[in-house]
Design a protein around this motif. Structure first.
Motif, PDB file in Angstrom:
ATOM      1  N   SER A   5     -32.713  31.993 -16.509  1.00  0.00           N
ATOM      2  CA  SER A   5     -31.824  33.114 -16.179  1.00  0.00           C
ATOM      3  C   SER A   5     -30.953  33.534 -17.368  1.00  0.00           C
ATOM      4  O   SER A   5     -30.101  34.406 -17.227  1.00  0.00           O
ATOM      5  N   GLY A   6     -31.158  32.911 -18.526  1.00  0.00           N
ATOM      6  CA  GLY A   6     -30.420  33.299 -19.721  1.00  0.00           C
ATOM      7  C   GLY A   6     -29.143  32.516 -19.971  1.00  0.00           C
ATOM      8  O   GLY A   6     -28.440  32.780 -20.941  1.00  0.00           O
ATOM      9  N   ARG A   7     -28.830  31.554 -19.105  1.00  0.00           N
ATOM     10  CA  ARG A   7     -27.636  30.731 -19.319  1.00  0.00           C
ATOM     11  C   ARG A   7     -27.913  29.698 -20.404  1.00  0.00           C
ATOM     12  O   ARG A   7     -29.002  29.142 -20.483  1.00  0.00           O
ATOM     13  N   THR A   8     -26.888  29.436 -21.215  1.00  0.00           N
ATOM     14  CA  THR A   8     -27.020  28.469 -22.302  1.00  0.00           C
ATOM     15  C   THR A   8     -26.949  27.051 -21.759  1.00  0.00           C
ATOM     16  O   THR A   8     -25.986  26.680 -21.091  1.00  0.00           O
ATOM     17  N   LEU A   9     -27.989  26.275 -22.055  1.00  0.00           N
ATOM     18  CA  LEU A   9     -28.016  24.857 -21.674  1.00  0.00           C
ATOM     19  C   LEU A   9     -27.457  23.980 -22.791  1.00  0.00           C
ATOM     20  O   LEU A   9     -26.720  23.042 -22.533  1.00  0.00           O
ATOM     21  N   VAL A  10     -27.849  24.295 -24.028  1.00  0.00           N
ATOM     22  CA  VAL A  10     -27.363  23.565 -25.201  1.00  0.00           C
ATOM     23  C   VAL A  10     -26.936  24.608 -26.215  1.00  0.00           C
ATOM     24  O   VAL A  10     -27.751  25.408 -26.676  1.00  0.00           O
ATOM     25  N   GLY A  11     -25.645  24.605 -26.572  1.00  0.00           N
ATOM     26  CA  GLY A  11     -25.088  25.642 -27.442  1.00  0.00           C
ATOM     27  C   GLY A  11     -25.301  25.432 -28.922  1.00  0.00           C
ATOM     28  O   GLY A  11     -25.421  26.382 -29.674  1.00  0.00           O
ATOM     29  N   ASP A  12     -25.347  24.202 -29.395  1.00  0.00           N
ATOM     30  CA  ASP A  12     -25.569  23.918 -30.811  1.00  0.00           C
ATOM     31  C   ASP A  12     -26.783  23.006 -30.900  1.00  0.00           C
ATOM     32  O   ASP A  12     -26.687  21.842 -31.256  1.00  0.00           O
ATOM     33  N   ALA A  13     -27.923  23.571 -30.566  1.00  0.00           N
ATOM     34  CA  ALA A  13     -29.149  22.786 -30.469  1.00  0.00           C
ATOM     35  C   ALA A  13     -29.790  22.575 -31.832  1.00  0.00           C
ATOM     36  O   ALA A  13     -29.767  23.450 -32.687  1.00  0.00           O
ATOM     37  N   ASP A  14     -30.349  21.389 -31.994  1.00  0.00           N
ATOM     38  CA  ASP A  14     -31.099  21.017 -33.180  1.00  0.00           C
ATOM     39  C   ASP A  14     -32.501  20.678 -32.693  1.00  0.00           C
ATOM     40  O   ASP A  14     -32.674  19.768 -31.881  1.00  0.00           O
ATOM     41  N   SER A  15     -33.505  21.401 -33.158  1.00  0.00           N
ATOM     42  CA  SER A  15     -34.869  21.216 -32.656  1.00  0.00           C
ATOM     43  C   SER A  15     -35.411  19.807 -32.899  1.00  0.00           C
ATOM     44  O   SER A  15     -36.345  19.389 -32.232  1.00  0.00           O
ATOM     45  N   HIS A  17     -33.117  17.972 -29.748  1.00  0.00           N
ATOM     46  CA  HIS A  17     -33.096  18.491 -28.384  1.00  0.00           C
ATOM     47  C   HIS A  17     -34.469  19.018 -27.988  1.00  0.00           C
ATOM     48  O   HIS A  17     -35.053  19.815 -28.709  1.00  0.00           O
ATOM     49  N   LYS A  18     -34.944  18.602 -26.838  1.00  0.00           N
ATOM     50  CA  LYS A  18     -36.218  19.078 -26.299  1.00  0.00           C
ATOM     51  C   LYS A  18     -35.937  20.253 -25.364  1.00  0.00           C
ATOM     52  O   LYS A  18     -34.950  20.257 -24.635  1.00  0.00           O
ATOM     53  N   VAL A  19     -36.827  21.224 -25.378  1.00  0.00           N
ATOM     54  CA  VAL A  19     -36.687  22.388 -24.506  1.00  0.00           C
ATOM     55  C   VAL A  19     -37.353  22.045 -23.173  1.00  0.00           C
ATOM     56  O   VAL A  19     -38.559  21.811 -23.125  1.00  0.00           O
ATOM     57  N   PRO A  20     -36.556  21.997 -22.093  1.00  0.00           N
ATOM     58  CA  PRO A  20     -37.148  21.658 -20.791  1.00  0.00           C
ATOM     59  C   PRO A  20     -38.054  22.770 -20.267  1.00  0.00           C
ATOM     60  O   PRO A  20     -37.965  23.925 -20.695  1.00  0.00           O
ATOM     61  N   ALA A  21     -38.904  22.425 -19.326  1.00  0.00           N
ATOM     62  CA  ALA A  21     -39.799  23.402 -18.695  1.00  0.00           C
ATOM     63  C   ALA A  21     -38.966  24.537 -18.101  1.00  0.00           C
ATOM     64  O   ALA A  21     -37.923  24.304 -17.497  1.00  0.00           O
ATOM     65  N   GLY A  22     -39.416  25.761 -18.326  1.00  0.00           N
ATOM     66  CA  GLY A  22     -38.724  26.927 -17.798  1.00  0.00           C
ATOM     67  C   GLY A  22     -37.595  27.429 -18.681  1.00  0.00           C
ATOM     68  O   GLY A  22     -37.003  28.464 -18.403  1.00  0.00           O
ATOM     69  N   ALA A  23     -37.285  26.711 -19.756  1.00  0.00           N
ATOM     70  CA  ALA A  23     -36.216  27.112 -20.668  1.00  0.00           C
ATOM     71  C   ALA A  23     -36.855  27.652 -21.949  1.00  0.00           C
ATOM     72  O   ALA A  23     -38.060  27.563 -22.145  1.00  0.00           O
ATOM     73  N   GLU A  24     -36.019  28.211 -22.808  1.00  0.00           N
ATOM     74  CA  GLU A  24     -36.538  28.734 -24.078  1.00  0.00           C
ATOM     75  C   GLU A  24     -35.606  28.403 -25.240  1.00  0.00           C
ATOM     76  O   GLU A  24     -34.403  28.247 -25.066  1.00  0.00           O
ATOM     77  N   GLY A  29     -30.174  26.449 -33.146  1.00  0.00           N
ATOM     78  CA  GLY A  29     -30.093  27.580 -32.230  1.00  0.00           C
ATOM     79  C   GLY A  29     -29.491  27.159 -30.910  1.00  0.00           C
ATOM     80  O   GLY A  29     -28.649  26.262 -30.847  1.00  0.00           O
ATOM     81  N   VAL A  30     -29.938  27.794 -29.847  1.00  0.00           N
ATOM     82  CA  VAL A  30     -29.484  27.480 -28.493  1.00  0.00           C
ATOM     83  C   VAL A  30     -30.702  27.327 -27.598  1.00  0.00           C
ATOM     84  O   VAL A  30     -31.768  27.877 -27.872  1.00  0.00           O
ATOM     85  N   ILE A  31     -30.515  26.586 -26.528  1.00  0.00           N
ATOM     86  CA  ILE A  31     -31.552  26.466 -25.501  1.00  0.00           C
ATOM     87  C   ILE A  31     -31.012  27.144 -24.257  1.00  0.00           C
ATOM     88  O   ILE A  31     -29.911  26.820 -23.798  1.00  0.00           O
TER      89      ILE A  31
END
Length: 185
Positions: free
Chosen positions: A68-78, A81-88, A62-64
């Motif tokens: 504010s809804g901006r993409t941090l990681v576009g081709d994320a693999d759970s 990639h760790k989801v930082p605090a405040g991100a989803e 997926g994506v992280i």
């Protein structure tokens, strides 16, 4: 219209990047698919549908996005990639999900480019066929994934007028047969 769980099955050809619905051992539908890219290949074998979900999202890919809804990681693999605090985490959508394995391989609506592997291992199909298959199949429905040319796909030559990809493929296959014959001689 005559397809039932008992008289039908699906064959996915990795070589052709095509899917087929067989009803009473006759081709009832033929469509393009996009399967797994190198390193994330779709595994050949005989499977049965284990579950289905109309609206499914991947837990692995997926994506992280930040707060504010901006993409941090576009081709994320759970797994990587760790989801930082405040991100989803936002899982890749997989409508018309038909699970084939416990490890996450399945068939679903997704982006398809005829003749091209694009996925993380799933079998992507155009919505027009994925939604119809979703209505037909129930757990236990048989799906064969093969990397063979024959006999699993015996009628490819008969489809040459059916779609531009089929015409291209048959011309390519005829040339390949000539090359193979020359190599043997």
């Amino acid at each position: 219209e005559r397809a039932t769980m008992e008289n039908s099955h699906v064959v996915i050809s990795l070589y052709h990047q095509r899917g087929r619905l067989y009803v009473e051992d006759k081709v009832a539908a033929d469509w393009p698919v996009s399967t797994g890219v190198e390193g994330r290949a779709t595994t050949p074998g005989q499977y049965t549908v284990l579950e289905k979900k109309k609206d499914h999202a991947s837990r692995r890919f997926g994506v992280i996005k930040d707060g504010s809804g901006r993409t941090l990681v576009g081709d994320a693999d759970s797994r990587k990639h760790k989801v930082p605090a405040g991100a989803e985490w936002v899982g890749s959508p997989m409508p018309n999900w038909m699970r084939l394995t416990d490890y996450g391989m399945g068939m679903h609506t997704g982006a398809v480019q005829a003749g091209t592997c694009l996925s993380h291992g799933c079998i992507r199909m155009p919505d027009f066929i994925a939604s119809r298959l979703f209505e037909l199949v129930e757990p236990g429905f048989v799906v064969r994934v093969t990397d063979c040319i024959e006999p699993e796909f015996p009628a490819m030559d008969a489809l040459e007028a059916g779609a531009p990809f089929n015409a291209w493929y048959n011309a390519h296959r005829a040339l390949q047969k000539e090359i193979d014959a020359l190599k043997k001689s």
